[in-house]
Design a protein around this motif. Structure first.
Motif, PDB file in Angstrom:
ATOM      1  N   TYR A 208      12.075 -17.796  23.825  1.00 14.14           N
ATOM      2  CA  TYR A 208      11.957 -19.207  24.247  1.00 14.14           C
ATOM      3  C   TYR A 208      10.646 -19.814  23.779  1.00 14.14           C
ATOM      4  O   TYR A 208       9.912 -20.433  24.536  1.00 14.14           O
ATOM      5  CB  TYR A 208      12.076 -19.336  25.767  1.00 14.14           C
ATOM      6  CG  TYR A 208      13.300 -18.607  26.296  1.00 14.14           C
ATOM      7  CD1 TYR A 208      14.586 -19.148  26.069  1.00 14.14           C
ATOM      8  CD2 TYR A 208      13.180 -17.408  26.977  1.00 14.14           C
ATOM      9  CE1 TYR A 208      15.703 -18.467  26.541  1.00 14.14           C
ATOM     10  CE2 TYR A 208      14.304 -16.731  27.434  1.00 14.14           C
ATOM     11  CZ  TYR A 208      15.555 -17.261  27.225  1.00 14.14           C
ATOM     12  OH  TYR A 208      16.656 -16.604  27.668  1.00 14.14           O
TER      13      TYR A 208
ATOM     14  N   ASP B 206      16.534 -10.002  29.369  1.00 10.23           N
ATOM     15  CA  ASP B 206      16.902 -11.355  28.972  1.00 10.23           C
ATOM     16  C   ASP B 206      18.381 -11.415  28.566  1.00 10.23           C
ATOM     17  O   ASP B 206      19.097 -12.319  28.967  1.00 10.23           O
ATOM     18  CB  ASP B 206      16.011 -11.832  27.826  1.00 10.23           C
ATOM     19  CG  ASP B 206      16.164 -13.326  27.610  1.00 10.23           C
ATOM     20  OD1 ASP B 206      16.025 -14.084  28.597  1.00 10.23           O
ATOM     21  OD2 ASP B 206      16.442 -13.741  26.466  1.00 10.23           O
ATOM     22  N   GLN B 207      18.797 -10.404  27.781  1.00  8.09           N
ATOM     23  CA  GLN B 207      20.202 -10.389  27.364  1.00  8.09           C
ATOM     24  C   GLN B 207      21.115 -10.260  28.573  1.00  8.09           C
ATOM     25  O   GLN B 207      22.151 -10.904  28.666  1.00  8.09           O
ATOM     26  CB  GLN B 207      20.450  -9.235  26.395  1.00  8.09           C
ATOM     27  CG  GLN B 207      20.017  -9.561  24.983  1.00  8.09           C
ATOM     28  CD  GLN B 207      20.160  -8.382  24.042  1.00  8.09           C
ATOM     29  OE1 GLN B 207      20.600  -7.303  24.458  1.00  8.09           O
ATOM     30  NE2 GLN B 207      19.807  -8.571  22.790  1.00  8.09           N
TER      31      GLN B 207
ATOM     32  N   ALA C 269      19.887 -13.528  31.609  1.00 15.17           N
ATOM     33  CA  ALA C 269      19.450 -14.903  31.339  1.00 15.17           C
ATOM     34  C   ALA C 269      20.391 -15.906  31.997  1.00 15.17           C
ATOM     35  O   ALA C 269      19.963 -16.949  32.507  1.00 15.17           O
ATOM     36  CB  ALA C 269      19.382 -15.155  29.833  1.00 15.17           C
ATOM     37  N   LYS C 270      21.685 -15.550  31.999  1.00 14.98           N
ATOM     38  CA  LYS C 270      22.642 -16.488  32.587  1.00 14.98           C
ATOM     39  C   LYS C 270      22.625 -16.439  34.106  1.00 14.98           C
ATOM     40  O   LYS C 270      22.987 -17.400  34.771  1.00 14.98           O
ATOM     41  CB  LYS C 270      24.060 -16.160  32.081  1.00 14.98           C
ATOM     42  CG  LYS C 270      24.213 -16.428  30.608  1.00 14.98           C
ATOM     43  CD  LYS C 270      25.688 -16.569  30.259  1.00 14.98           C
ATOM     44  CE  LYS C 270      25.895 -16.799  28.764  1.00 14.98           C
ATOM     45  NZ  LYS C 270      26.017 -15.522  28.004  1.00 14.98           N
TER      46      LYS C 270
ATOM     47  N   PRO D 225      19.895 -15.066  36.502  1.00  9.79           N
ATOM     48  CA  PRO D 225      18.645 -14.355  36.878  1.00  9.79           C
ATOM     49  C   PRO D 225      18.680 -13.866  38.325  1.00  9.79           C
ATOM     50  O   PRO D 225      18.067 -12.860  38.661  1.00  9.79           O
ATOM     51  CB  PRO D 225      17.559 -15.418  36.705  1.00  9.79           C
ATOM     52  CG  PRO D 225      18.193 -16.565  36.008  1.00  9.79           C
ATOM     53  CD  PRO D 225      19.654 -16.474  36.186  1.00  9.79           C
TER      54      PRO D 225
ATOM     55  N   LYS E 158      11.853 -20.467  31.963  1.00 13.64           N
ATOM     56  CA  LYS E 158      12.751 -19.661  31.117  1.00 13.64           C
ATOM     57  C   LYS E 158      12.096 -18.347  30.761  1.00 13.64           C
ATOM     58  O   LYS E 158      12.741 -17.320  30.630  1.00 13.64           O
ATOM     59  CB  LYS E 158      13.092 -20.451  29.843  1.00 13.64           C
ATOM     60  CG  LYS E 158      14.243 -21.409  30.052  1.00 13.64           C
ATOM     61  CD  LYS E 158      15.096 -21.478  28.796  1.00 13.64           C
ATOM     62  CE  LYS E 158      16.524 -21.799  29.171  1.00 13.64           C
ATOM     63  NZ  LYS E 158      17.179 -22.751  28.257  1.00 13.64           N
ATOM     64  N   ASN E 159      10.797 -18.409  30.584  1.00 15.81           N
ATOM     65  CA  ASN E 159      10.065 -17.205  30.205  1.00 15.81           C
ATOM     66  C   ASN E 159       9.821 -16.245  31.363  1.00 15.81           C
ATOM     67  O   ASN E 159       9.370 -15.136  31.147  1.00 15.81           O
ATOM     68  CB  ASN E 159       8.721 -17.596  29.600  1.00 15.81           C
ATOM     69  CG  ASN E 159       8.841 -17.748  28.102  1.00 15.81           C
ATOM     70  OD1 ASN E 159       9.418 -16.877  27.447  1.00 15.81           O
ATOM     71  ND2 ASN E 159       8.351 -18.857  27.567  1.00 15.81           N
TER      72      ASN E 159
END
Lengths: 398, 668
Positions: free
Chosen positions: B338, B370-371, B374-375, B377, B415-416
């Motif tokens: 990101y 993240d993989q 991410a959708k 958390p 996001k990070n």
């Protein structure tokens, strides 16, 4: 014993009151002395008991001896003793004992016996007899103020001035009693005002001199002023220590008292066995004890009035009142101090407080009253008492 | 002025009436004091004369798990001297003997004391300090010194007793053992175990005794018994093991000194029970010395860094986001997430998910998390919450650090945030929390709450015992647990911790090297790290779990977890492994040594032979010679010069001895 009782003359009730007061004095004095014993480090209270007993025993011996003397002889004795008293007072004053920088030279040591003796108290009795003699002597004369200065007021003021630096309260009370006596003797009131005025003036001068030259002589002016100030000041200050303890003692005593020997304040009242004995009596024996003591003194007052009434000579009347009323008055002052009706003075409770001089002189005074009541002799109008040898009288009685 | 008797009587009635009124006034005043002001003065009487004296209760002791004293209350004395009280004659008479005694007590010269005492007297010092904080035996000795033995009123001795809390083990674990301290305003500072259990157990309850004042400022008790008896405090038996504590303390200290670090902490916990066997917190003072400064292990929530990667991977494995063998591309040490770059120290290329943890790849873990999440958390966060990492442990010790686990929607969430979490940033945990999680791994997935206290006893009788608090559910499946355990073992065998590997004992754990204060501007010029190592040992069937955290080691000397904290962990593991006897009992050694035997024989023979005649004691140890001479039938006085072996005896061998004869032995 039987023989002793047979020889007792005079008002039996006064004998009884005196004896009762003396007997009642033992428990409070013994209790209050425990603190003295503890603080003194000897921790032996019985010594105080014995000492008090000895004082009273000697006192009653004096009382017995004095009451055997026909009272007319006291006229001559007082004349003879007056110079002696003055000399003793001068000696006392010159000794210059001080307490914390204030003059407290009230005692002299009696040689040989090793006891100390408060001369002012003795002077008191002698002075009262002396004044009684003078008032009875002039009872039929018309005198001017001038006439009375030399024979009456000079000796009075001499005695008072010698006592004043060391003991203001005694001086004031003595002065008041002399005034009372001359008032009773019919001294004109307008002259009395003059005398009171000059007395106050002299006191004022003494205070001013003492203030202006504090190092000139040891005196207790500061003590007097602070005592009066404390009395007038309604707030509780640290100097109210004694009186506050006395009031605490009275309050804790309640109606019945906490019981003999259980006083707590005796530990903190500095003069618990003499000046503040009344507070201790109330703490230990309650209102009942206090009332009883008060009734005894009032009764004594009543008997003194009776004896005075019955006496058939003016000297006898004045003599009884002159030495009798001060006893009651002193008792009232002592009680008034304990209940904060009066500023703190070092007056003892007659016949109850510990302290030899006080007991002996009270006994001597009581003895004089008894002597008058004994009516051993009819008063003869003898104006020239100076002619009689006082020594002769002494040797006759002792 | 002709006076009639009647006039006198009339005036008399007036005077007597006045006196009667005066008497009535006295009585009135008397009544008013008793009844109107009575309550006030009676209250005053109680206030002035009665006091409640508090009899302090003895504070309970704190013991280690092996029964050693960790904290106890002892009386301490300040001895002072009133230089005015003794009379001149006494002062002069005893000055020199007293000074000699004091000199022999303190080691200063007698002249010094003579001067000081004289000066104290000249300056009218009534409070001259002779000794401060001395124990009972010292006090007994001082009060028998010349002059002082005359007491307070003749000798001027002033003794002030106070109760002091002492830690017989010294500075070791002082912070965790703690204290309860009161300042002038009555505020309390409570540190460690002593502080935490002070009110409830250690303090006890004070007694009361009513006393009445008597003369001379003395007070006497009002009744035979105390109104309220003091009740002594209970003893607290902690879980601290003195040996392990000692090992941990010194291992940490050594490393802190070597790396000139700011501070550090070590916690050693028994895996099965959660009992904390050692907790050491050392901080540096201005002089560069380390001492138990703050309870870092409990109180300091920090970004855990790489030690947290274990949690991240466990979540991913448990959710089957990845398998241990899933290939993760960690690039060449740099990858953008990101718009923000994440670095690894080395490029590892394409490696398995398990390997990412072994080599502690930031990119690897960030990629996995993240993989996978991410959708969603929250699914990842839910694991952390299940493991209780978002809440404090709920220890009785005050000042526990508050952990921070961000959630979507929080201020610190972005996001990070998720990839950052994966390698231990953007969240905060206390070292003890991290350890609790690692301990669960060691303890087959069961979380046990760390415990510092085992039992509370009153006079040896158990009042309350504290049992283990364990979670009902395991932190993850058996399979995941096994995989994580294997990876942790591999970290030491072939991963970032391989430098710690020893073939003689096994251990498992994870290194951590976290940047700290990186948000400050000067970080680039003055890099600061928190180095950590969390794990357990032995790797199979673990007995202890342990975490070591060291803050801000000197970067020049090293900052990697494997270099700074790893060795501490290893040293502790190794020492416990070697020091802890595997067999608890050892048979007594009953071997006879010939020389000892013969010496005893000789001694015995001499003692039997010489009863009134001087034996030859030259060559004997002083102790034996003394024992021989003083046990003879004649009562002789033996004077000893020197120590060791007797070289010379003043009375010759075989001479007859008399009662009270003095025998001088010279030894060297």
């Amino acid at each position: 014993m039987q023989a002793l009782f047979k020889n007792i003359k005079g008002d039996r009730l006064i004998w009884a009151i005196a004896a009762l007061l003396a007997i009642l004095s033992f428990l409070p004095v013994y209790s209050a002395s425990s603190n003295l014993a503890y603080k003194g480090g000897s921790a032996n209270t019985f010594g105080f008991f014995i000492k008090h007993f000895m004082h009273l025993f000697l006192g009653f011996a004096i009382m017995y001896g004095v009451h055997k003397i026909p009272y007319r002889y006291f006229k001559g004795l007082s004349l003879f003793m007056m110079p002696v008293v003055l000399v003793l007072l001068v000696i006392t004053m010159l000794q210059g004992t001080t307490i914390d920088g204030a003059n407290a030279s009230r005692w002299i040591q009696i040689p040989i016996v090793g006891m100390s003796f408060q001369t002012s108290t003795f002077a008191y009795v002698v002075l009262m007899v002396y004044v009684s003699r003078y008032m009875s002597k002039i009872k039929d004369e018309v005198i001017t103020f001038k006439d009375s200065i030399l024979p009456l007021w000079l000796p009075v003021f001499l005695v008072l001035v010698l006592i004043l630096p060391a003991n203001f309260s005694t001086t004031a009370i003595m002065f008041l009693m002399v005034l009372m006596l001359v008032f009773l003797g019919g001294y004109p009131i307008r002259y009395l005002v003059l005398i009171v005025g000059s007395g106050v003036l002299m006191l004022g001068m003494f205070v001013l001199v003492a203030k202006a030259f504090p190092d000139a002589m040891p005196n207790r002016v500061d003590t007097w002023i602070s005592r009066v100030e404390n009395f007038a000041n309604p707030e509780d200050t640290a100097a109210d220590y004694q009186i506050e303890k006395a009031k605490i003692a009275i309050a804790t005593g309640g109606i019945q008292g906490v019981g003999p020997g259980k006083s707590i304040q005796k530990n903190f009242l500095p003069q618990s066995s003499s000046d503040f004995i009344f507070a201790i009596i109330i703490e230990e024996y309650g209102l009942i004890g206090g009332l009883f003591i008060m009734i005894l003194y009032m009764w004594l007052l009543f008997r003194i009035v009776i004896v005075s009434q019955k006496s058939d000579t003016v000297f006898g009347k004045l003599l009884v009142l002159g030495v009798g009323l001060p006893i009651v008055f002193q008792a009232l002052i002592n009680m008034a101090v304990a209940v904060e009706l009066f500023p703190v003075t070092g007056q003892t409770l007659p016949l109850i407080s510990s302290g030899g001089t006080s007991i002996w002189m009270t006994c001597m005074a009581v003895g004089i009253i008894l002597s008058v009541s004994a009516k051993r002799e009819e008063l003869k109008e003898q104006e020239e008492t100076e002619e009689e040898s006082p020594l002769e009288i002494l040797s006759e009685t002792i | 002025m002709a006076v009639k008797e009647k006039d006198i009587l009339n005036r008399l009635y007036f005077i007597a009436g006045c006196m009667f009124v005066f008497g009535m006034a006295v009585l009135f005043k008397l009544f008013s004091i008793q009844f109107l002001q009575g309550d006030k003065y009676r209250a005053l009487a109680n206030e002035r004369v009665i006091k409640d004296v508090v009899i302090p209760a003895n504070r309970g002791n704190v013991y280690s798990v092996n029964g050693n004293l960790l904290a106890t209350s002892v009386p301490k004395y300040d001895i002072r001297f009133d230089a005015i009280t003794p009379t001149s004659a006494r002062f002069e008479k005893y000055l020199i003997p007293l000074s000699d005694s004091l000199a022999s007590y303190t080691g200063k010269s007698s002249k010094y004391y003579q001067k000081e005492l004289r000066r104290a007297r000249a300056n009218k010092n009534r409070y001259y300090l002779l000794a401060r904080n001395i124990g009972y035996s010292g006090y007994m000795r001082l009060r028998n010194f010349p002059l002082l033995n005359l007491g307070a009123f003749k000798g001027g001795l002033i003794v002030e007793q106070k109760t002091k809390r002492e830690h017989p083990m010294g500075g070791i674990a002082q912070r965790s053992i703690g204290y309860e301290r009161f300042d002038e305003d009555g505020n309390v500072t409570r540190a460690g175990i002593d502080g935490a259990f002070g009110v409830k157990y250690l303090r006890g309850s004070d007694g009361h005794r009513r006393k009445q004042k008597i003369g001379k400022g003395q007070w006497k008790p009002l009744s035979d018994a105390n109104e309220i008896e003091p009740k002594d405090g209970y003893d607290v038996y902690t879980t601290i093991d003195v040996n392990i504590q000692d090992i941990a303390h010194h291992a940490l200290l050594k490393q802190l000194e070597e790396y000139e670090a700011d501070h550090g902490c070590v916690v050693v916990m028994e895996a099965k029970t959660g009992e904390v066997r050692a907790i050491s917190n050392l901080g540096r003072n201005d002089n560069g010395h380390y001492y138990e400064r703050l309870n870092y292990a409990v109180g300091e929530a920090i970004e855990p860094g790489s030690t947290f990667k274990v949690m991240a991977l466990m979540a991913a494995l448990e959710d089957k986001v990845v398998d241990t063998s899933t290939v993760i591309d960690t690039k060449l040490g740099y990858k953008q997430f990101y718009g923000r770059g994440i670095y690894d120290t080395h490029g590892h290329g394409k490696i398995s998910a398990a390997r990412t943890l072994e080599v502690s790849s930031n990119i690897g873990l960030a990629t996995i998390v993240d993989q996978g999440y991410a959708k969603n958390p929250r699914k990842f966060i839910a694991h952390l919450q299940d493991w209780g990492l978002d809440k404090p442990l709920g220890l009785p010790i005050l000042g526990e650090g508050e952990p921070v686990i961000p959630q979507p929607g929080d201020k610190i969430w972005s996001k990070n945030a998720l990839p950052s979490l994966a390698y231990g940033y953007n969240l905060k945990l206390t070292p003890l929390q991290t350890l609790t999680f690692y301990n669960a791994i060691a303890n087959n997935g069961v979380i046990v709450k760390p415990r510092f206290i085992k039992e509370v006893k009153e006079l040896g009788k158990v009042v309350e015992s504290f049992d283990k608090v364990a979670s009902d559910e395991k932190i993850c499946s058996e399979k995941t647990l096994k995989e994580i355990q294997d990876i942790l073992k591999h970290v030491v065998e072939r991963g970032t911790g391989r430098s710690l590997y020893s073939p003689y004992f096994s251990m498992a754990g994870k290194t951590g090297t976290a940047q700290t204060e990186y948000w400050m501007k000067d970080w680039k010029d003055n890099k600061r790290y928190i180095s950590s190592f969390a794990g357990y040992f032995p790797a199979d069937n673990p007995k202890y779990s342990c975490i070591v955290v060291i803050h801000k080691p000197s970067v020049k000397k090293g900052y990697y977890g494997a270099d700074v904290t790893g060795p501490v962990f290893k040293r502790i593991a190794q020492k416990i492994h070697t020091d802890t006897p595997i067999v608890d009992e050892v048979e007594a050694l009953d071997v006879k040594v010939a020389s000892v035997e013969s010496e005893f024989e000789n001694y015995y023979k001499t003692a039997q032979t010489y009863k009134t005649i001087m034996p030859n004691v030259v060559g004997l140890p002083v102790m034996d010679a003394l024992a021989l001479l003083e046990n003879m039938q004649v009562d002789i006085r033996v004077k000893l010069e020197g120590s060791g072996v007797v070289k010379n005896q003043s009375v010759n061998h075989n001479q007859k001895l008399k009662n009270n004869q003095i025998v001088v032995l010279k030894a060297s």
